[in-house]
Design a protein around this motif. Structure first.
Motif, PDB file in Angstrom:
ATOM      1  N   GLY A  52     -12.969   5.867  -4.664  1.00  0.00           N
ATOM      2  CA  GLY A  52     -11.991   4.867  -5.061  1.00  0.00           C
ATOM      3  C   GLY A  52     -12.538   3.838  -6.024  1.00  0.00           C
ATOM      4  N   ALA A  69      -6.213  -4.944  -6.898  1.00  0.00           N
ATOM      5  CA  ALA A  69      -5.625  -3.608  -6.947  1.00  0.00           C
ATOM      6  C   ALA A  69      -6.678  -2.590  -6.549  1.00  0.00           C
ATOM      7  N   ARG A  70      -6.221  -1.495  -6.006  1.00  0.00           N
ATOM      8  CA  ARG A  70      -7.120  -0.434  -5.559  1.00  0.00           C
ATOM      9  C   ARG A  70      -6.438   0.911  -5.745  1.00  0.00           C
ATOM     10  N   VAL A  71      -7.239   1.938  -6.094  1.00  0.00           N
ATOM     11  CA  VAL A  71      -6.753   3.312  -6.145  1.00  0.00           C
ATOM     12  C   VAL A  71      -7.835   4.194  -5.542  1.00  0.00           C
ATOM     13  N   THR A 113      -3.533  10.637  -2.386  1.00  0.00           N
ATOM     14  CA  THR A 113      -3.853   9.666  -3.422  1.00  0.00           C
ATOM     15  C   THR A 113      -3.149   8.369  -3.037  1.00  0.00           C
ATOM     16  N   SER A 114      -3.878   7.280  -3.054  1.00  0.00           N
ATOM     17  CA  SER A 114      -3.311   6.015  -2.593  1.00  0.00           C
ATOM     18  C   SER A 114      -3.591   4.906  -3.595  1.00  0.00           C
ATOM     19  N   TYR A 115      -2.728   3.902  -3.560  1.00  0.00           N
ATOM     20  CA  TYR A 115      -2.964   2.709  -4.367  1.00  0.00           C
ATOM     21  C   TYR A 115      -2.464   1.493  -3.618  1.00  0.00           C
ATOM     22  N   SER A 116      -3.023   0.353  -3.965  1.00  0.00           N
ATOM     23  CA  SER A 116      -2.643  -0.912  -3.342  1.00  0.00           C
ATOM     24  C   SER A 116      -2.644  -2.005  -4.396  1.00  0.00           C
ATOM     25  N   ASN A 123       0.841  -1.193   0.000  1.00  0.00           N
ATOM     26  CA  ASN A 123       0.000   0.000   0.000  1.00  0.00           C
ATOM     27  C   ASN A 123       0.876   1.243   0.000  1.00  0.00           C
ATOM     28  N   TYR A 155     -11.806  -0.453  -7.052  1.00  0.00           N
ATOM     29  CA  TYR A 155     -11.176  -1.703  -6.644  1.00  0.00           C
ATOM     30  C   TYR A 155     -11.444  -2.772  -7.692  1.00  0.00           C
TER      31      TYR A 155
END
Length: 290
Positions: free
Chosen positions: A243, A257-259, A272-275, A31, A245
C-alpha cells in the motif's frame, strides 16, 4: 467478509507518531474495499453469483496526548456491504468499538521503541457467520504490538511492527456447524487468534507525510473454505498487501489518503482498497500563562 483486519491511518496504533501532551486529533475517514476474485484455500477463483463484493465504512477516531510518550486512541466504524450480483442480503451497522494505548519507552538518536496495547468489543447486533456479507466477526479482541522506528533528520523514516491478536469465542444463530472436517453440535464457535507484521518506509517533515508499506496478516490456526461453500469465522485467513499512504497537515486541519492491494492470500478476497480522511488537531487543555 473475507478479511480480518483494516489498515489504519497515521496517528493510529500502527505508527510512531504521537500527539503532544494536552493535544488531541479528531479524524473522520471513508473506506472502500472491493474484490471479484478470492482465494478458496489456495485456489484463486471467481463466483459469478456474487460478482463484485464491496465493503464500505466510515470511521471516527480520536487520538489524545496524555503525555509526550503516551497516547490514547479510540475509534468506532460504521460498515456496510453489498454485491453486484446474486441475492445475498447486505448488512450494515456499527461494527466494533476499539481503544488503544501507545507508549514510547525508548527515544534516542532518531531510534524509538513503542509498546502498544488495544482491545475491541462489538457494539452492533450483526450476524457474524453470514459471510461474506457480515460486517465483522462479533468477537472481543485484545492486541499486543511492538513497534520499532528510525527517523533520519532528513525526514525519511523506517518502521517495523509485529502483533498478536487474542480473539474470544462467538455465538452463532444455529445449533451446529461444520469446521475442520468435523460436525460440532453447539452454537459456540472458537475463532482463531491472529498475528500480523508490517514494514513502512516513508517521509515526514513540515506537515507532509508519504509512505509505502507491506503488511502480512494470518490466523493462528483454523480451517479452509470448503469447495463451493461460503466462508466461516473458523477459516484461516492470510493475506499479504502492498500500500501507499499520504497525509498533508500544515496546521490544525489535514487531509490523508491511502490505497492498498492484496498481492497474495488464503481464504480472503483479492481486494483493492482506498481511504480518504480529514483531520483536526486541537488543544483540549489550554497552556497556563506565565
Amino acid at each position: 467478509m473475507l478479511s480480518f483486519k483494516q489498515s489504519a491511518f497515521a496517528q493510529m496504533p500502527n505508527d510512531a507518531i504521537y500527539m503532544s501532551k494536552n493535544t488531541a486529533c479528531l479524524a473522520v475517514s471513508y473506506n472502500n474495499s472491493s474484490w471479484n476474485k478470492y482465494w478458496e484455500n489456495s485456489l484463486l477463483r471467481e463466483n459469478l453469483n456474487i460478482g463484485t463484493h464491496t465493503t464500505q465504512s466510515t470511521m471516527a477516531m480520536l487520538a489524545v496526548g496524555v503525555t509526550k510518550n503516551l497516547n490514547a486512541i479510540v475509534a468506532l466504524p460504521y460498515v456496510w456491504t453489498q454485491t453486484s450480483a446474486g441475492n445475498l442480503r447486505w448488512q450494515r451497522g456499527f461494527q466494533d468499538a476499539s481503544g488503544w494505548l501507545k507508549y514510547r519507552f525508548i527515544n534516542k538518536s532518531g531510534f524509538s521503541m513503542h509498546a502498544i496495547a488495544g482491545a475491541s468489543i462489538p457494539v452492533g447486533n450483526y450476524v457474524a457467520e453470514f459471510m461474506p456479507m457480515s460486517i465483522g466477526m462479533q468477537c472481543k479482541t485484545a492486541t499486543a504490538r511492538l513497534l520499532a522506528s528510525y527517523k533520519h533528520r532528513s525526514g525519511i523514516y523506517l518502521t517495523a511492527s509485529g502483533s498478536y491478536i487474542f480473539r474470544s469465542n462467538i455465538h452463532i444463530d444455529r445449533d451446529s456447524y461444520q469446521a475442520d472436517k468435523h460436525l460440532y453440535n453447539v452454537h459456540q464457535v472458537s475463532v482463531p487468534n491472529a498475528y500480523d507484521a508490517a514494514a513502512r518506509l516513508g517521509y515526514l517533515k513540515r506537515g507532509i507525510q508519504a509512505e509505502t508499506y507491506v503488511e502480512y496478516g494470518a490466523c493462528d490456526g483454523g480451517d479452509n473454505i470448503r469447495r463451493n461453500d461460503m466462508p466461516f469465522p473458523t477459516n484461516n485467513m492470510k493475506s499479504t498487501s502492498l500500500g501507499f499512504y499520504a497525509k498533508y497537515q500544515p496546521h490544525n486541519f489535514g487531509l490523508n489518503a491511502r490505497v492498498a492491494h492484496v498481492l497474495s492470500g488464503s481464504n480472503v478476497g483479492q481486494s483493492t482498497s482506498y481511504s480518504v480522511g480529514v483531520l483536526y488537531q486541537f488543544r483540549y487543555i489550554k497552556a497556563a500563562k506565565n
